[in-house]
Structures are given as C-alpha cells and as structure tokens.
Scaffold this active site. Structure first.
Site, PDB file in Angstrom:
ATOM      1  N   TRP A  36       0.704  -1.383   0.040  1.00 57.45           N
ATOM      2  CA  TRP A  36      -0.022  -0.068  -0.004  1.00 57.45           C
ATOM      3  C   TRP A  36       0.861   1.172   0.048  1.00 57.45           C
ATOM      4  O   TRP A  36       1.881   1.190   0.643  1.00 57.45           O
ATOM      5  CB  TRP A  36      -0.946  -0.017   1.111  1.00 57.45           C
ATOM      6  CG  TRP A  36      -1.368   1.321   1.373  1.00 57.45           C
ATOM      7  CD1 TRP A  36      -0.830   2.260   2.450  1.00 57.45           C
ATOM      8  CD2 TRP A  36      -2.684   1.830   1.396  1.00 57.45           C
ATOM      9  NE1 TRP A  36      -1.729   3.371   2.530  1.00 57.45           N
ATOM     10  CE2 TRP A  36      -3.011   3.056   2.026  1.00 57.45           C
ATOM     11  CE3 TRP A  36      -3.965   1.275   0.756  1.00 57.45           C
ATOM     12  CZ2 TRP A  36      -4.163   3.858   2.110  1.00 57.45           C
ATOM     13  CZ3 TRP A  36      -5.034   2.011   0.687  1.00 57.45           C
ATOM     14  CH2 TRP A  36      -5.089   3.350   1.277  1.00 57.45           C
ATOM     15  N   ASP A  39       0.479   9.186   0.822  1.00 61.25           N
ATOM     16  CA  ASP A  39       1.099  10.490   0.745  1.00 61.25           C
ATOM     17  C   ASP A  39       2.536  10.566  -0.007  1.00 61.25           C
ATOM     18  O   ASP A  39       3.269   9.676   0.481  1.00 61.25           O
ATOM     19  CB  ASP A  39       0.972  11.173   1.746  1.00 61.25           C
ATOM     20  CG  ASP A  39      -0.090  11.380   2.588  1.00 61.25           C
ATOM     21  OD1 ASP A  39      -1.211  10.934   1.949  1.00 61.25           O
ATOM     22  OD2 ASP A  39      -0.340  11.787   3.672  1.00 61.25           O
ATOM     23  N   GLN A  55       4.530   7.460   1.875  1.00 60.64           N
ATOM     24  CA  GLN A  55       3.880   6.559   2.872  1.00 60.64           C
ATOM     25  C   GLN A  55       3.677   5.319   2.360  1.00 60.64           C
ATOM     26  O   GLN A  55       3.174   5.058   1.325  1.00 60.64           O
ATOM     27  CB  GLN A  55       2.672   7.206   3.307  1.00 60.64           C
ATOM     28  CG  GLN A  55       2.788   8.438   4.134  1.00 60.64           C
ATOM     29  CD  GLN A  55       3.271   8.281   5.368  1.00 60.64           C
ATOM     30  OE1 GLN A  55       2.589   7.900   6.420  1.00 60.64           O
ATOM     31  NE2 GLN A  55       4.534   8.646   5.661  1.00 60.64           N
ATOM     32  N   TRP A  63      -3.697   0.326   4.315  1.00 60.70           N
ATOM     33  CA  TRP A  63      -3.086   1.210   5.458  1.00 60.70           C
ATOM     34  C   TRP A  63      -2.518   0.415   6.429  1.00 60.70           C
ATOM     35  O   TRP A  63      -3.282  -0.418   7.268  1.00 60.70           O
ATOM     36  CB  TRP A  63      -3.615   2.301   5.784  1.00 60.70           C
ATOM     37  CG  TRP A  63      -3.134   3.558   6.238  1.00 60.70           C
ATOM     38  CD1 TRP A  63      -2.375   4.583   6.054  1.00 60.70           C
ATOM     39  CD2 TRP A  63      -2.791   3.457   8.104  1.00 60.70           C
ATOM     40  NE1 TRP A  63      -1.879   5.302   7.056  1.00 60.70           N
ATOM     41  CE2 TRP A  63      -2.093   4.703   8.224  1.00 60.70           C
ATOM     42  CE3 TRP A  63      -3.280   2.664   8.964  1.00 60.70           C
ATOM     43  CZ2 TRP A  63      -1.617   4.918   9.489  1.00 60.70           C
ATOM     44  CZ3 TRP A  63      -2.938   2.984  10.334  1.00 60.70           C
ATOM     45  CH2 TRP A  63      -2.156   4.196  10.534  1.00 60.70           C
ATOM     46  N   PHE A  98       4.993   8.879   9.830  1.00 60.76           N
ATOM     47  CA  PHE A  98       4.163   9.478   9.088  1.00 60.76           C
ATOM     48  C   PHE A  98       4.780  10.501   8.099  1.00 60.76           C
ATOM     49  O   PHE A  98       6.049  10.891   8.042  1.00 60.76           O
ATOM     50  CB  PHE A  98       2.925  10.057  10.067  1.00 60.76           C
ATOM     51  CG  PHE A  98       1.990   9.246  10.426  1.00 60.76           C
ATOM     52  CD1 PHE A  98       1.962   7.920  10.486  1.00 60.76           C
ATOM     53  CD2 PHE A  98       0.718   9.742  11.140  1.00 60.76           C
ATOM     54  CE1 PHE A  98       1.157   7.273  10.838  1.00 60.76           C
ATOM     55  CE2 PHE A  98      -0.270   8.687  11.375  1.00 60.76           C
ATOM     56  CZ  PHE A  98      -0.082   7.490  11.406  1.00 60.76           C
ATOM     57  N   SER A  99       3.770  11.064   7.404  1.00 57.89           N
ATOM     58  CA  SER A  99       4.332  12.049   6.371  1.00 57.89           C
ATOM     59  C   SER A  99       5.387  13.328   6.899  1.00 57.89           C
ATOM     60  O   SER A  99       5.297  13.630   7.783  1.00 57.89           O
ATOM     61  CB  SER A  99       3.174  12.627   5.519  1.00 57.89           C
ATOM     62  OG  SER A  99       2.585  11.790   4.886  1.00 57.89           O
ATOM     63  N   ARG A 163       1.011  17.229  12.488  1.00 59.41           N
ATOM     64  CA  ARG A 163       1.733  16.213  11.575  1.00 59.41           C
ATOM     65  C   ARG A 163       1.950  16.707  10.132  1.00 59.41           C
ATOM     66  O   ARG A 163       1.779  17.829  10.105  1.00 59.41           O
ATOM     67  CB  ARG A 163       0.869  14.872  11.266  1.00 59.41           C
ATOM     68  CG  ARG A 163      -0.541  14.958  10.967  1.00 59.41           C
ATOM     69  CD  ARG A 163      -1.245  13.587  10.753  1.00 59.41           C
ATOM     70  NE  ARG A 163      -2.660  13.938  10.230  1.00 59.41           N
ATOM     71  CZ  ARG A 163      -3.711  14.185  10.957  1.00 59.41           C
ATOM     72  NH1 ARG A 163      -3.554  14.103  12.419  1.00 59.41           N
ATOM     73  NH2 ARG A 163      -5.042  14.175  10.644  1.00 59.41           N
ATOM     74  N   ASP A 164       2.773  16.028   9.586  1.00 59.06           N
ATOM     75  CA  ASP A 164       3.020  16.252   8.147  1.00 59.06           C
ATOM     76  C   ASP A 164       3.871  17.552   7.758  1.00 59.06           C
ATOM     77  O   ASP A 164       3.365  18.517   7.030  1.00 59.06           O
ATOM     78  CB  ASP A 164       1.894  16.472   7.250  1.00 59.06           C
ATOM     79  CG  ASP A 164       0.789  15.368   7.467  1.00 59.06           C
ATOM     80  OD1 ASP A 164       1.232  14.303   8.094  1.00 59.06           O
ATOM     81  OD2 ASP A 164      -0.264  15.463   7.147  1.00 59.06           O
ATOM     82  N   TRP A 301      -8.966   9.221   0.879  1.00 61.59           N
ATOM     83  CA  TRP A 301      -9.546   8.270   1.929  1.00 61.59           C
ATOM     84  C   TRP A 301     -10.955   7.818   1.978  1.00 61.59           C
ATOM     85  O   TRP A 301     -11.679   8.605   1.295  1.00 61.59           O
ATOM     86  CB  TRP A 301      -9.198   9.094   3.268  1.00 61.59           C
ATOM     87  CG  TRP A 301      -7.799   9.334   3.769  1.00 61.59           C
ATOM     88  CD1 TRP A 301      -7.174  10.739   3.533  1.00 61.59           C
ATOM     89  CD2 TRP A 301      -6.726   8.326   3.766  1.00 61.59           C
ATOM     90  NE1 TRP A 301      -5.934  10.714   3.696  1.00 61.59           N
ATOM     91  CE2 TRP A 301      -5.452   9.210   3.944  1.00 61.59           C
ATOM     92  CE3 TRP A 301      -6.669   6.997   3.904  1.00 61.59           C
ATOM     93  CZ2 TRP A 301      -4.395   8.662   4.124  1.00 61.59           C
ATOM     94  CZ3 TRP A 301      -5.493   6.417   4.212  1.00 61.59           C
ATOM     95  CH2 TRP A 301      -4.327   7.060   4.333  1.00 61.59           C
TER      96      TRP A 301
END
Length: 455
Positions: A36, A39, A55, A63, A98-99, A163-164, A301
């Site tokens: 999978w 991003d 990701q 995911w 994570f991103s 995040r990100d 999503w």
C-alpha cells in the site's frame, strides 16, 4: 526491540514482487513494487536526480505500519526503486513514520517526518523528527529526536493532531509548516523555525482556518512563485459548493501574502486543485530549472480498495508530476517537458489502456472506455459547460464515505483544448493547458475499448 527493519521490508518485497497481479497496475504512474502507498513525501531534486518518498506499508495492500518508501528518477516518468528509507523502529516513531518532506543543506539530504505514537491508554502523540543521508540512499535518524513535540504548541492547539511537516528555506533560515487542529474545530497550520535543521522552535500559528474550510488540513506546503505566496493543503470536510469540494477530502491552493514580522499568512483566494475522484496530499518541490513541480496521491481516504479486495497485492499510485505555472491570473498545471513525447498515442476502437490523446473539445465530447455493459464515461457538456468523469456504469463500483453520490465528478469550465491520459486503471484530464484537471481511478472487468460518441 522493534519488529520492523529495512532488511525485513526489503526481504519481503523481494519475495513477493512476483505475486503482484499487474492487470490494473499503472505503467505511466508511479506505484510501489508491493503493498500500500499513500501520501508523497520528501519530493526533492538532489544531485541531478528527482527523489520521491512515500507513505508505504510493504506488508499488505491496506494502510498499516507506515514506512517511507523511496524511488528516484532522471525524467519524472521512469522510476528506480530504492531501499526503504525509514521504518518505525524507535520509541518516537514506533507506530508509524508519518508524512513529511525533504530539503538539501550542504549537499546532505535531510528528511523531516512525523513520529506517530499510540500509548498504552490509547491516546495519540504526534511529534516531529529529523533524519539525514550523505548518499541519498541510507538515512540516519538524529540523536536529538524528537525535535518538536506537542509541548511547543499553544493551549489552543490539539496536541494529538500535529503532523506532516513541510520544509522550506526563507531568508537564510529554515522553516516547516505543520498541520494541526485548533480547539475551535477548524484546521490550522503551525510554523516551526530552525537555524540548523536540528534545533526547532515554535514560531506562530501561521494560518487558522474558517468554519467552512474543514476540521483538519493535512499535508500543508508553503512556497513562493512569481512574487506571490501560496499554501497548498488537503482539508477534510471543506464545505461543498456546486462542483467544488464534492470529495470529503480535497486539496486546495491558497494564494495570499505573509507578514514575516508576525509570521502570519493572510489568505486571499482559495481554489480546489483537482476535481476528479482521486487527488490528495499534493507535495511540491523546485527542480533545477526553477519550476514548481507537484506530485499527489492518486487516491482518496474512505474509498473502496479495489485491488486489495481482489487480492492483487498492491494499492495506490501517484499522479503524473505537474508543473505549476502562473499565467494571466490563473495557475496552470502542465506536464514537465519531454514527458508527453514519451507516451504512446491512444487510438479509437482499439483496446487502448495506456497512452494519451489531445484534441479540441469546444463543441462537446463524449468518450466511453470499456464495453456496453461495463464502461467509464468522460467528456465535455458544452451546454452546461462542464468537463466530467462518470463511473456509474462500471461493474466494479467504488464507494466512499460521502453522504451524497460521488460516481460523477465535474468541473465548471469552458473547455477548448483538452489532453487526457489513460493508464490501465487511472484517468487524468487536463483542460485548456492545465487550467483545470480531473484525476480518477476506474476498474474495467473486460478490457478497455475506447470510443468517441456523437454528441
């Protein structure tokens, strides 16, 4: 000791590549060898090549424990898969890397990413970390991690949604815009600053959203182009208006200006970047010619995971890389030089599944791809002035979390010259040299005969 390692991931990929079903796997768009992806992360031009991180769950086509996959390219079309760059193997990223993003400093490639932590009581922490590479392949997480936690945030910010990070340099200082959620229930963007990419400080709430603009802005991206300032991000539940923001999770480009004394962004215009079913988490970077390149996840999503349900061993792809250009008060999305010339041309009434076609749609167009019982329809309604993609006639139906029908997606535009690309299960439409675009996936059960119908 963590159950995850780069060696374990690479071994699994090598042992399972041959098991992946290729029937819907794209040829012109990037996808991982197995598993999978979502991003795009760390898009950067480094030592004469383009690097794409993403990701990645190598172990399943859904995911899962987020790794950072890695590939590089010389032309943004042909990609070489590289070893996995990051795995969740530390206390500060144990439940997912994570991103994040990348930047080059003194010929060293630096990554900034979010460590996702789920504590024993079920509470979530999201914190920012750094890693670097001297060769562009092997990455080392710095001993100072984490470099920013929820403790740096003001009380009005929700610490579990942080995040990100997206890195950029401005006036000889490094900054990072980071997604966050405000206690008021709206999205906002945090600005962090650093002199050396290791010690980071909270600078400001760079931009706070309005009530109609969604409750969380994922994957923020700041850049400057032609003297203007832009924020790009992916809001969740931006208020739907006509053909805009029909997806629960969309992507927008916000123009405005920054007061760098106050370190605050003031928004002026907001535009949805893509009006198809599948476009999310775009990330931009600058190439060696000064072009602003954007790559997005060509999925969304809350959608039916068709290739997972069919046990094909993979899921997710990236859009074709696009150059953003400012022209006549409009932002255009065009293909990088040299890409179109390498793509095959599509022909009518043939099993056309991979290639492009460019033509005049001024008087209207209707295309059907598939068979009479199972087909994708797309085209231009010249009366309504809408370019559309209609998935309602497909046997394999893709559903979403939306409370409203999503089979048809459209953009209001007066279309003239239109380019579209087909890639086995992916469709991208570019209108008027990239004035508007639609990106959508589809899955045909019996081939892809392309037909142009009479209006």
């Amino acid at each position: 000791m963590s159950q995850f390692s780069i060696e374990r991931a690479e071994k699994y990929i090598l042992e399972n590549i041959s098991k992946v079903n290729q029937i819907y796997k794209p040829e012109l768009h990037f996808s991982a060898q197995t598993g999978w992806i979502n991003d795009p992360n760390g898009c950067v031009f480094f030592r004469g090549e383009y690097h794409l991180f993403y990701q990645f769950n190598p172990y399943d086509s859904v995911w899962g424990p987020m790794h950072w996959g890695h590939a590089k390219s010389k032309d943004l079309l042909h990609w070489e898969h590289l070893p996995v760059a990051l795995v969740p193997d530390q206390d500060y990223d144990k439940d997912g890397c994570f991103s994040g993003s990348a930047i080059v400093k003194d010929d060293i490639l630096w990554l900034m990413y979010t460590g996702h932590i789920v504590d024993e009581d079920g509470s979530v922490r999201q914190i920012q970390n750094m890693a670097y590479s001297e060769d562009g392949i092997s990455f080392h997480k710095i001993k100072e991690n984490p470099v920013a936690t929820g403790e740096v945030l003001p009380e009005e910010i929700v610490k579990s949604d942080f995040r990100d990070p997206k890195l950029f340099e401005k006036d000889e200082r490094y900054y990072s815009v980071v997604a966050a959620k405000h206690q008021d229930g709206v999205g906002c963007i945090i600005l962090l600053g650093s002199d050396d990419l290791v010690s980071w400080q909270f600078e400001s709430i760079f931009l706070k959203g309005e009530s109609h603009q969604g409750f969380m802005w994922e994957c923020p991206d700041y850049f400057e182009m032609d003297g203007k300032s832009y924020l790009m991000m992916s809001p969740m539940r931006y208020q739907r208006v006509g053909n805009d923001f029909v997806n629960l999770n969309s992507s927008v480009l916000v123009s405005g200006f920054v007061d760098w004394d106050k370190k605050q962004f003031y928004q002026e215009t907001v535009k949805e970047i893509d009006h198809g079913h599948n476009y999310y988490a775009p990330q931009s970077f600058e190439d060696n010619k000064g072009n602003r390149i954007v790559i997005a996840w060509m999925q969304n999503w809350g959608r039916t995971a068709v290739t997972h349900n069919l046990q094909h061993g993979w899921a997710g792809a990236m859009t074709t890389p696009r150059i953003l250009k400012y022209k006549g008060e409009k932002i255009l999305q065009t293909l990088p030089d040299g890409i179109l010339e390498q793509l095959p041309i599509l022909f009518m009434s043939e099993n056309s599944q991979v290639g492009y076609l460019q033509s005049d749609w001024t008087d209207g167009k209707v295309y059907r791809l598939g068979t009479s019982e199972d087909y994708l329809e797309f085209g231009y309604d010249a009366v309504a002035k809408e370019v559309y993609v209609d998935r309602s006639h497909l046997k394999i139906q893709i559903k979403g979390e939306e409370e409203w029908p999503i089979n048809r997606r459209a953009v209001s535009v007066e279309a003239h010259e239109v380019l579209f690309i087909l890639d086995k299960s992916l469709l991208e439409i570019f209108i008027n040299n990239g004035e508007e675009s639609l990106s959508s996936s589809y899955y045909l059960t019996d081939g892809g005969i392309l037909q142009e119908l009479t209006n």
